[in-house]
Enzyme design. Structure first.
Site, PDB file in Angstrom:
ATOM      1  N   LYS A 193       0.840  -1.211   0.000  1.00 34.37           N
ATOM      2  CA  LYS A 193       0.000   0.000   0.000  1.00 34.37           C
ATOM      3  C   LYS A 193       0.866   1.249   0.000  1.00 34.37           C
ATOM      4  CE  LYS A 193      -3.937  -0.176   0.085  1.00 34.37           C
ATOM      5  NZ  LYS A 193      -4.861  -0.350  -1.069  1.00 34.37           N
ATOM      6  N   TYR A 222       1.770   0.280  -4.646  1.00 37.60           N
ATOM      7  CA  TYR A 222       0.549   0.975  -5.087  1.00 37.60           C
ATOM      8  C   TYR A 222       0.565   2.356  -4.462  1.00 37.60           C
ATOM      9  CZ  TYR A 222      -1.810  -3.407  -6.538  1.00 37.60           C
ATOM     10  OH  TYR A 222      -2.157  -4.573  -7.165  1.00 37.60           O
ATOM     11  N   HIS A 278      -1.709   5.161  -6.070  1.00 38.35           N
ATOM     12  CA  HIS A 278      -2.992   5.825  -6.393  1.00 38.35           C
ATOM     13  C   HIS A 278      -2.914   7.304  -6.016  1.00 38.35           C
ATOM     14  CE1 HIS A 278      -5.013   2.169  -7.617  1.00 38.35           C
ATOM     15  NE2 HIS A 278      -4.478   1.564  -6.580  1.00 38.35           N
ATOM     16  N   GLU A 292       0.118   0.719 -10.076  1.00 38.56           N
ATOM     17  CA  GLU A 292      -1.117   0.870 -10.849  1.00 38.56           C
ATOM     18  C   GLU A 292      -0.913   1.518 -12.209  1.00 38.56           C
ATOM     19  OE1 GLU A 292      -0.485   2.394  -7.994  1.00 38.56           O
ATOM     20  OE2 GLU A 292      -0.808   4.545  -8.199  1.00 38.56           O
ATOM     21  N   SER A 344      -7.846  -7.632  -9.404  1.00 33.16           N
ATOM     22  CA  SER A 344      -9.179  -7.713 -10.013  1.00 33.16           C
ATOM     23  C   SER A 344      -9.613  -9.173 -10.123  1.00 33.16           C
ATOM     24  CB  SER A 344      -9.172  -7.066 -11.399  1.00 33.16           C
ATOM     25  OG  SER A 344      -9.112  -5.665 -11.284  1.00 33.16           O
ATOM     26  N   VAL A 393     -12.601  -8.214 -13.582  1.00 35.24           N
ATOM     27  CA  VAL A 393     -13.470  -8.548 -12.444  1.00 35.24           C
ATOM     28  C   VAL A 393     -14.691  -9.319 -12.939  1.00 35.24           C
ATOM     29  CG1 VAL A 393     -15.036  -7.568 -10.706  1.00 35.24           C
ATOM     30  CG2 VAL A 393     -12.751  -6.611 -10.977  1.00 35.24           C
ATOM     31  N   ASP A 437     -21.870  -5.513 -21.111  1.00 44.22           N
ATOM     32  CA  ASP A 437     -20.701  -4.657 -21.347  1.00 44.22           C
ATOM     33  C   ASP A 437     -21.013  -3.759 -22.540  1.00 44.22           C
ATOM     34  OD1 ASP A 437     -17.446  -5.105 -20.354  1.00 44.22           O
ATOM     35  OD2 ASP A 437     -17.863  -3.750 -22.039  1.00 44.22           O
ATOM     36  N   LEU A 491     -15.491  -0.279 -15.338  1.00 48.15           N
ATOM     37  CA  LEU A 491     -14.388   0.673 -15.135  1.00 48.15           C
ATOM     38  C   LEU A 491     -14.286   1.557 -16.359  1.00 48.15           C
ATOM     39  CD1 LEU A 491     -11.895   1.682 -13.523  1.00 48.15           C
ATOM     40  CD2 LEU A 491     -10.546   0.048 -14.806  1.00 48.15           C
ATOM     41  N   VAL A 495     -18.223  -4.128  -6.820  1.00 50.42           N
ATOM     42  CA  VAL A 495     -16.754  -4.194  -6.736  1.00 50.42           C
ATOM     43  C   VAL A 495     -16.141  -2.857  -7.162  1.00 50.42           C
ATOM     44  CG1 VAL A 495     -14.706  -5.489  -7.459  1.00 50.42           C
ATOM     45  CG2 VAL A 495     -16.897  -6.660  -7.294  1.00 50.42           C
ATOM     46  N   ALA A 496     -16.853  -2.135  -8.013  1.00 50.75           N
ATOM     47  CA  ALA A 496     -16.330  -0.862  -8.534  1.00 50.75           C
ATOM     48  C   ALA A 496     -16.409   0.270  -7.509  1.00 50.75           C
ATOM     49  CB  ALA A 496     -17.074  -0.477  -9.807  1.00 50.75           C
ATOM     50  N   VAL A 499     -17.320  -3.475  -0.189  1.00 50.71           N
ATOM     51  CA  VAL A 499     -16.010  -3.407   0.467  1.00 50.71           C
ATOM     52  C   VAL A 499     -14.967  -2.930  -0.549  1.00 50.71           C
ATOM     53  CG1 VAL A 499     -14.209  -4.757   1.618  1.00 50.71           C
ATOM     54  CG2 VAL A 499     -16.622  -5.182   2.137  1.00 50.71           C
ATOM     55  N   ALA A 500     -14.245  -1.883  -0.166  1.00 50.34           N
ATOM     56  CA  ALA A 500     -13.345  -1.241  -1.129  1.00 50.34           C
ATOM     57  C   ALA A 500     -12.027  -2.000  -1.304  1.00 50.34           C
ATOM     58  CB  ALA A 500     -13.089   0.195  -0.703  1.00 50.34           C
TER      59      ALA A 500
HETATM   60  N1  LIG Z   1     -13.386  -3.451  -4.404  1.00 51.40           N
HETATM   61  C1  LIG Z   1     -12.205  -4.001  -4.604  1.00 51.40           C
HETATM   62  O1  LIG Z   1     -11.570  -4.526  -3.693  1.00 51.40           O
HETATM   63  C2  LIG Z   1     -11.613  -4.019  -5.980  1.00 51.40           C
HETATM   64  C3  LIG Z   1     -10.535  -4.857  -6.305  1.00 51.40           C
HETATM   65  C4  LIG Z   1     -10.073  -4.892  -7.628  1.00 51.40           C
HETATM   66  C5  LIG Z   1     -10.667  -4.075  -8.598  1.00 51.40           C
HETATM   67  N2  LIG Z   1     -11.702  -3.239  -8.233  1.00 51.40           N
HETATM   68  C6  LIG Z   1     -12.392  -2.371  -9.196  1.00 51.40           C
HETATM   69  O2  LIG Z   1     -13.251  -3.133 -10.039  1.00 51.40           O
HETATM   70  C7  LIG Z   1     -13.535  -2.358 -11.189  1.00 51.40           C
HETATM   71  C8  LIG Z   1     -13.404  -3.216 -12.440  1.00 51.40           C
HETATM   72  O3  LIG Z   1     -12.022  -3.520 -12.639  1.00 51.40           O
HETATM   73  P1  LIG Z   1     -11.522  -4.410 -13.879  1.00 51.40           P
HETATM   74  O4  LIG Z   1     -10.096  -4.732 -13.611  1.00 51.40           O
HETATM   75  O5  LIG Z   1     -12.464  -5.507 -14.151  1.00 51.40           O
HETATM   76  O6  LIG Z   1     -11.609  -3.339 -15.067  1.00 51.40           O
HETATM   77  P2  LIG Z   1     -11.578  -3.685 -16.622  1.00 51.40           P
HETATM   78  O7  LIG Z   1     -11.107  -2.450 -17.298  1.00 51.40           O
HETATM   79  O8  LIG Z   1     -10.880  -4.967 -16.887  1.00 51.40           O
HETATM   80  O9  LIG Z   1     -13.117  -3.927 -16.986  1.00 51.40           O
HETATM   81  C9  LIG Z   1     -14.071  -2.902 -16.965  1.00 51.40           C
HETATM   82  C10 LIG Z   1     -15.147  -3.247 -17.987  1.00 51.40           C
HETATM   83  O10 LIG Z   1     -16.221  -2.310 -17.808  1.00 51.40           O
HETATM   84  C11 LIG Z   1     -16.778  -2.132 -19.099  1.00 51.40           C
HETATM   85  N3  LIG Z   1     -17.660  -0.979 -19.080  1.00 51.40           N
HETATM   86  C12 LIG Z   1     -17.364   0.349 -19.145  1.00 51.40           C
HETATM   87  N4  LIG Z   1     -18.490   1.076 -19.126  1.00 51.40           N
HETATM   88  C13 LIG Z   1     -19.516   0.185 -19.051  1.00 51.40           C
HETATM   89  C14 LIG Z   1     -20.939   0.324 -19.015  1.00 51.40           C
HETATM   90  N5  LIG Z   1     -21.529   1.503 -19.075  1.00 51.40           N
HETATM   91  N6  LIG Z   1     -21.673  -0.814 -18.940  1.00 51.40           N
HETATM   92  C15 LIG Z   1     -21.097  -2.024 -18.881  1.00 51.40           C
HETATM   93  N7  LIG Z   1     -19.769  -2.210 -18.938  1.00 51.40           N
HETATM   94  C16 LIG Z   1     -18.998  -1.113 -19.020  1.00 51.40           C
HETATM   95  C17 LIG Z   1     -15.553  -2.011 -19.996  1.00 51.40           C
HETATM   96  O11 LIG Z   1     -15.891  -2.186 -21.361  1.00 51.40           O
HETATM   97  C18 LIG Z   1     -14.669  -3.124 -19.439  1.00 51.40           C
HETATM   98  O12 LIG Z   1     -14.879  -4.361 -20.118  1.00 51.40           O
HETATM   99  C19 LIG Z   1     -12.568  -1.173 -11.129  1.00 51.40           C
HETATM  100  O13 LIG Z   1     -13.241  -0.047 -10.626  1.00 51.40           O
HETATM  101  C20 LIG Z   1     -11.521  -1.628 -10.166  1.00 51.40           C
HETATM  102  O14 LIG Z   1     -10.847  -0.540  -9.543  1.00 51.40           O
HETATM  103  C21 LIG Z   1     -12.165  -3.202  -6.950  1.00 51.40           C
END
Ligand SMILES: NC(=O)c1ccc[n+]([C@@H]2O[C@H](COP(=O)([O-])OP(=O)(O)OC[C@H]3O[C@@H](n4cnc5c(N)ncnc54)[C@H](O)[C@@H]3O)[C@@H](O)[C@H]2O)c1
Length: 371
Positions: free
Chosen positions: A75, A94, A96, A118, A134, A179, A198, A240, A267-268, A298-299
């Site tokens: 972190k 990381y 950020h 990142e 992810s 994810v 998607d 994302l 998750v987002a 949960v973040a």
């Molecule tokens: N909560 C946690 O602990 C945790 C852990 C890891 C990742 N994350 C978060 O999870 C999220 C997803 O990460 P990822 O690695 O899968 O990203 P990624 O870029 O691999 O996938 C994101 C997907 O979202 C799609 N997308 C964009 N706009 C859209 C919409 N309007 N409708 C549907 N789909 C849409 C994109 O086309 C893409 O396929 C991110 O915000 C990331 O930060 C959270």
């Protein structure tokens, strides 16, 4: 090079940046690795394992920061660590940055070389040091969703896979990236009926090719989202838009369409969430209810499974850490553009455009600093 691995001090952070196997690799290439006492305990790596791999165990973070030429962490440094970081010291972790002016200024003032996990980026745009987390979060989303669908935890009391003669649950996944794909694999494996939405048709084509028959794909738009969540037992938020807040795909008024005591795992949430009613929660208190829908937001989901997360993260970070240790950051960045893109702050200068823009700070092109 002397590589330092301090114990993570952020609350509930049990991961460690280098495993005993990583120490063995670094020591094998002629480096000295200093590991803080009990740094790996939360991930199942006792000090004795590190010593056996050739690490020097130190009881004081101060000693590690004072001696190491490169600090490898998980972190971002916390304020108590800012003062320990030295001018010219490489910090690989990381960061950020865009989410904290204090951290950005702390690293500028330290004069260190901040290489951010990142922003390490492959030529195809992939972020290889975000991918493993992810993968963990996507797989966990379904595990947590299944748990909170149980009656005793506030859910509808439905088993994802159903049983012979009883229909399985419907799982709707918003976003089919890393994810979303990992969540779909788990949900499909448990026997649920899964729908991935998607906006990228290419991505949906790919998912349609590789996923089993109980995974359907659907173009993401307001109509399709509204219709899908009506029958969903579990909704996973996994969208994302790089560098931006996640869009509110499920608005508050849409919750009324959902089944009572269905579950949303957003998750987002770390990017603001794709469900309007989502706000960050913790592992101690992961859920809350809005309009009869259970929200899990949960973040830092990977923090719940540090054994898996540490190995997943270090599998990805170690090759970069070894390259930087072997060649120094200047040559490593010249040889590997992925490392070059990881450089965010060097000797007080912000060399990553997005970070400079986030805080209106002067931006200096990285090549200008390396030359
Ligand atoms: N909560 C946690 O602990 C945790 C852990 C890891 C990742 N994350 C978060 O999870 C999220 C997803 O990460 P990822 O690695 O899968 O990203 P990624 O870029 O691999 O996938 C994101 C997907 O979202 C799609 N997308 C964009 N706009 C859209 C919409 N309007 N409708 C549907 N789909 C849409 C994109 O086309 C893409 O396929 C991110 O915000 C990331 O930060 C959270």
């Amino acid at each position: 090079m002397i590589v330092g691995v301090p114990k993570e001090i952020k609350s509930n952070e049990n991961r460690v940046a280098v495993t005993p196997a990583g120490v063995e690799t670094l020591v094998g290439q002629g480096h000295t690795v200093m590991v803080e006492r009990s740094a790996g305990a939360g991930s199942g790596f006792e000090d004795a394992l590190y010593e056996k791999s050739g690490a020097k165990i130190s009881s004081a973070a101060e000693e590690i920061f004072a001696k190491a030429e490169m600090i490898v962490k998980v972190k971002e440094p916390l304020p108590v660590e800012y003062g320990l970081i030295r001018r010219g010291q490489i910090v690989f972790t990381y960061f950020h940055f865009a989410s904290s002016r204090e951290l950005t200024e702390g690293m500028i003032n330290s004069g260190c070389v901040a290489i951010a996990y990142e922003t390490v980026q492959k030529a195809n745009g992939e972020l290889p040091l975000l991918t493993p987390m992810s993968e963990v979060a996507g797989r966990m989303a379904v595990q947590e969703g299944a748990k909170f669908l149980e009656e005793s935890t506030g859910g509808r009391g439905i088993l994802l896979g159903g049983v012979p003669g009883v229909a399985p649950a419907n799982v709707v996944i918003l976003g089919g990236g890393i994810v979303g794909m990992n969540a779909a694999k788990m949900a499909a494996g448990l026997g649920a009926v899964v729908t991935i939405l998607d906006i990228s048709l290419d991505r949906l084509r790919y998912l349609d090719d590789i996923m089993p028959k109980n995974v359907l794909t659907l173009a993401s738009n307001a109509h399709n989202i509204r219709e899908s969540i009506k029958t969903a037992d579990l909704v996973v938020g996994a969208v994302l838009i790089p560098g931006a807040k996640a869009p509110n795909l499920v608005t508050r008024d849409m919750l009324k369409l959902m089944k009572k005591r269905s579950v949303i795992v957003d998750v987002a949430v770390d990017q603001g969430g794709c469900v309007e009613t989502c706000h960050p929660t913790t592992h101690e208190n992961p859920t809350y209810v809005v309009d009869d829908v259970v929200h899990y937001c949960v973040a830092n989901m990977p923090g719940a499974v540090p054994f898996t997360s540490t190995l997943a993260l270090t599998n990805a970070t170690l090759p970069y850490a070894v390259h930087i240790a072997n060649e120094g950051y200047v040559k490593a960045a010249e040889e590997n553009r992925e490392i070059l893109l990881g450089l965010n702050v060097i000797g007080g200068k912000v060399v990553y455009k997005g970070v400079a823009e986030a805080f209106g700070l002067p931006y200096v092109h990285v090549e200008q600093v390396l030359r």
